[in-house]
Write a protein that holds these residues in place. Structure first.
Motif, short mmCIF file in Angstrom:
data_model
loop_
_atom_site.label_atom_id
_atom_site.label_comp_id
_atom_site.label_asym_id
_atom_site.label_seq_id
_atom_site.Cartn_x
_atom_site.Cartn_y
_atom_site.Cartn_z
N ALA A 39 0.84 -1.20 0.00
CA ALA A 39 0.00 0.00 0.00
C ALA A 39 0.87 1.24 0.00
O ALA A 39 2.06 1.19 0.30
N LYS A 40 0.23 2.35 -0.35
CA LYS A 40 0.80 3.67 -0.13
C LYS A 40 0.02 4.29 1.02
O LYS A 40 -1.20 4.35 0.99
N VAL A 41 0.75 4.71 2.04
CA VAL A 41 0.13 5.30 3.23
C VAL A 41 0.38 6.80 3.16
O VAL A 41 1.53 7.25 3.12
N ILE A 42 -0.70 7.58 3.12
CA ILE A 42 -0.60 9.02 2.91
C ILE A 42 -1.23 9.76 4.07
O ILE A 42 -2.32 9.41 4.54
N ALA A 43 -0.56 10.79 4.55
CA ALA A 43 -1.09 11.61 5.65
C ALA A 43 -0.99 13.08 5.29
O ALA A 43 -0.04 13.51 4.63
N TRP A 44 -1.99 13.85 5.73
CA TRP A 44 -2.01 15.30 5.51
C TRP A 44 -2.10 16.00 6.86
O TRP A 44 -2.75 15.51 7.80
N GLY A 45 -1.44 17.15 6.97
CA GLY A 45 -1.53 17.96 8.17
C GLY A 45 -1.43 19.43 7.83
O GLY A 45 -1.10 19.81 6.70
N GLU A 46 -1.70 20.25 8.81
CA GLU A 46 -1.61 21.70 8.60
C GLU A 46 -0.20 22.14 8.28
O GLU A 46 0.02 23.10 7.56
N ASP A 47 0.79 21.41 8.85
CA ASP A 47 2.19 21.73 8.57
C ASP A 47 2.98 20.44 8.48
O ASP A 47 2.44 19.33 8.63
N ARG A 48 4.29 20.55 8.24
CA ARG A 48 5.12 19.37 8.00
C ARG A 48 5.19 18.46 9.21
O ARG A 48 5.10 17.23 9.09
N ASP A 49 5.36 19.03 10.40
CA ASP A 49 5.46 18.21 11.59
C ASP A 49 4.19 17.40 11.82
O ASP A 49 4.24 16.23 12.20
N GLU A 50 3.05 18.03 11.60
CA GLU A 50 1.79 17.32 11.80
C GLU A 50 1.63 16.19 10.80
O GLU A 50 1.20 15.09 11.16
N ALA A 51 1.97 16.44 9.55
CA ALA A 51 1.88 15.39 8.52
C ALA A 51 2.84 14.25 8.84
O ALA A 51 2.48 13.06 8.73
N ARG A 52 4.05 14.59 9.26
CA ARG A 52 5.05 13.56 9.58
C ARG A 52 4.61 12.72 10.77
O ARG A 52 4.70 11.48 10.73
N GLU A 53 4.13 13.37 11.81
CA GLU A 53 3.69 12.63 13.00
C GLU A 53 2.48 11.76 12.69
O GLU A 53 2.38 10.62 13.16
N ARG A 54 1.56 12.29 11.89
CA ARG A 54 0.38 11.53 11.53
C ARG A 54 0.75 10.29 10.71
O ARG A 54 0.25 9.19 10.94
N LEU A 55 1.67 10.44 9.77
CA LEU A 55 2.11 9.30 8.97
C LEU A 55 2.79 8.26 9.85
O LEU A 55 2.56 7.05 9.70
N GLY A 56 3.61 8.71 10.79
CA GLY A 56 4.27 7.78 11.70
C GLY A 56 3.27 7.00 12.54
O GLY A 56 3.43 5.80 12.76
N GLU A 57 2.21 7.66 12.99
CA GLU A 57 1.17 6.98 13.78
C GLU A 57 0.45 5.93 12.95
O GLU A 57 0.17 4.82 13.42
N MET A 58 0.14 6.28 11.71
CA MET A 58 -0.56 5.33 10.84
C MET A 58 0.29 4.10 10.58
O MET A 58 -0.20 2.97 10.59
N LEU A 59 1.59 4.30 10.36
CA LEU A 59 2.48 3.18 10.10
C LEU A 59 2.70 2.34 11.35
O LEU A 59 2.75 1.11 11.29
#
Length: 619
Positions: A398-418
């Motif tokens: 799969a491709k796991v994609i996350a969006w956030g208001e800023d880079r840190d939020e997107a990065r943290e969200r992607l890490g949580e999903m993984l």
């Protein structure tokens, strides 16, 4: 021309499912094609109709353009979408589709041809005012002349196959003494991979960043860009994590870079979705005078979801509308960047074993979900729980994609999903991706394409499950009476022995046991999965229980079978050898008896708990 009403997707996996999803939303009937190995694949299940096109090898199925065009005719499909990979950048196939009276959902064959060879494309870009990396791109391919050109450019240099891609046909040369041998090796690989041994010489950028711009053209002469993506986190020239926009990109540099990308697309009269790839000098602040054209991908990219996430555009919908003759739905001034997005490629591979592909049945497939209103997550996949990961194709789950208001939020969200992703018994790179997202350089946005090459070994080390997770699992496996026994007879700190993926470990017991104990528990944490089971004295005999059934203690490959049905065996005699977790495991008879049944043969891939041999006691 009216909107396309029926569409054949000349691809498989997650991209085929992705195209089907948008086509369905537009009311377009979809046709899938499949090989023997993909008869029960997700893209086949989701399409309105499916056509078998041959055996599992791609050269006999997905790469046979005649079969795909015949499938379109057979089903009455009006158009063909190539996805990416396979025939997506094959100009001859694109022309064959058009000649068959079908709509080609992609660029003109002439555009594909113009950008197909790196040297010709660079010359064309230079003429169009697009900055190109210093180097040599001429016809003289003699060793002595190329060595002279390399010296003019200045070491270190890259030797690159003009028809190359995916890191093949590329050599880094640090000094003049190494040039001749590297050239011979590069040409040999280029000839074998692409049927063309011509190379170009290019200045090597010591701290390179891979930055690309999404462009889109229509048949009415319009070309727009949808901003940039950063794909610098790579392993052996393969992208691992992509993001949009690019870290450290200021407005002036973005404007210059994207304008150059639009000029590049216009220079080849581009129609549809394409990507202009640039190499940037990442040793300092990004600036337009230190970013150079590298190549153009004349197709939709794997990482297109991050662009969709920050722009709100469905790029596949745009492809279908433009292929139907419509103009691009939005003007350049209407396109803006909203927030930040990251994508990670979840593969069926084992980082602890050199990223070897991991195949088998996805007995457990659970993707982490995005939580909270401040961001969102998306999963693009081509598999389902119970599906087989085939050895024939790319091992992407799969491709796991996350969006956030800023880079840190997107990065943290992607890490949580993984981290919340659980797959078994197939191994994945989820924990590797989690560690990559946590690497200090990635956190700061200071990433170049060599980061994983330098620090990847530490990222690839599998995590160890926490004591809390192990204790909870252990308590669930042992009956109350057995736990009580431990409490009465053991030291104050109660403990018991267990098998964790076949390795004997001791776990402290913190609870009172379970009323309904289970024989094994799947432990998942930080994107990693382990099988935990109580250790018994007969566990050394390969998972034999009292009935004489020999089960696989872990997923693996049978590399030797030492007995046949009907053989008389004695306690401790080797029955077969299982290769798993980099080790050979001899499975032995638990008692004297006769081999009543053998369920495997040499070379078989087996899952955990699979019945391998049945032993019956002799009277």
């Amino acid at each position: 021309m009216a909107m396309i009403q029926s569409l054949l997707i000349a691809n498989r996996g997650e991209i085929a499912c992705r195209v089907i999803r948008t086509a369905r939303a537009l009311g377009i009937r979809t046709v899938a094609v499949y090989s023997d190995a993909d008869a029960d694949a997700l893209h086949v299940r989701e399409a309105d109709e499916a056509v078998h096109i041959g055996p599992a090898p791609t050269r006999e199925s997905y790469l046979v353009g005649e079969k795909i065009i015949a499938a379109a005719r057979q089903t009455g499909a009006e158009a063909i979408h190539p996805g990416y990979g396979f025939l997506s950048e094959n100009a001859a196939f694109a022309q064959a589709v058009i000649d068959a009276g079908l709509v080609w959902v992609g660029p003109k064959p002439s555009s594909i041809t113009a950008m197909g060879l790196k040297d010709a494309a660079k010359k064309l870009m230079a003429e169009a005012g697009v900055p190109v990396t210093p180097g040599y791109m001429g016809e003289d391919q003699s060793t002595s002349f190329l060595a002279e050109e390399a010296a003019k450019v200045g070491y270190p240099v890259l030797i690159k196959a003009v028809a190359g891609g995916g890191g093949k046909g590329m050599r880094l040369v640090e000094s003049e003494e190494d040039f001749a041998d590297a050239l011979v090796s590069c040409k040999r690989e280029a000839a074998a991979s692409f049927g063309n041994d011509h190379v170009l010489i290019e200045k090597y950028i010591a701290s390179p960043r891979h930055i690309e711009v999404q462009v889109f053209g229509d048949s009415h002469g319009n070309v727009v860009h949808l901003f940039e993506r950063d794909c610098s986190l790579q392993r052996r020239h393969q992208k691992v994590i992509e993001e949009a926009p690019a870290p450290g990109m200021d407005a002036a540099t973005r404007e210059a870079l994207c304008a150059a990308a639009v000029r590049a697309a216009k220079a080849v009269d581009y129609v549809g979705a394409g990507t202009i790839e640039f190499i940037a000098d990442g040793s300092g602040k990004l600036s337009a005078d230190r970013i150079w054209f590298m190549e153009m991908n004349t197709r939709l990219q794997v990482e297109h979801p991050v662009t969709e996430a920050i722009t709100g555009v469905d790029l596949v919908e745009w492809q279908l509308r433009v292929a139907s003759g419509e103009p691009i739905p939005m003007r350049q001034e209407d396109l803006t960047i909203d927030g930040w997005a990251m994508e990670a490629r979840l593969y069926a591979e084992d980082p602890a074993r050199g990223f070897l592909p991991s195949i088998g049945t996805l007995e457990l497939l659970q993707f982490g979900e995005a939580e909270g209103a401040e961001g969102w997550g998306r999963i693009d996949t081509g598999v389902y729980e119970g599906a087989e990961v085939s050895p024939h194709y790319d091992p992407m789950i799969a491709k796991v994609i996350a969006w956030g208001e800023d880079r840190d939020e997107a990065r943290e969200r992607l890490g949580e999903m993984l981290a919340d992703t659980a797959v078994w018994p197939v191994r994945t790179n989820a924990s590797f991706l989690v560690r990559a997202l946590q690497h200090p350089q990635f956190v700061s946005g200071d990433v170049d394409t060599g980061l994983i090459g330098r620090d990847g070994e530490s990222m690839a080390q599998p995590p160890v499950p926490s004591d809390e997770v192990l204790q909870a699992a252990a308590n669930a496996m042992l009956p109350v009476t057995e736990m009580a026994g431990f409490r009465l007879n053991a030291a104050p700190a109660r403990a018991a022995w267990f098998l964790l993926d076949g390795e004997k470990i001791e776990i402290a017991l913190t609870g009172e046991g379970s009323d309904e104990p289970v024989p094994s528990v799947l432990v998942t944490e930080q994107g990693q999965a382990w099988l935990l089971s109580p250790w018994r004295r007969d566990a050394a005999h390969g998972g034999a229980d009292g009935s004489g059934a020999i089960h696989a203690p872990m997923p693996g490959k049978v590399i030797a079978v030492d007995v046949a049905q009907g053989d008389v065996v004695t306690r401790g005699q080797k029955l077969l050898t299982l290769e798993a977790m980099k080790m050979e495991h001899a499975l032995t008879a638990p008692f004297d008896g006769v081999v009543a049944k053998i369920d495997v043969e040499e070379g078989a891939l087996v899952q955990v708990d699979a019945l391998l041999v049945q032993i019956e006691e002799t009277e």
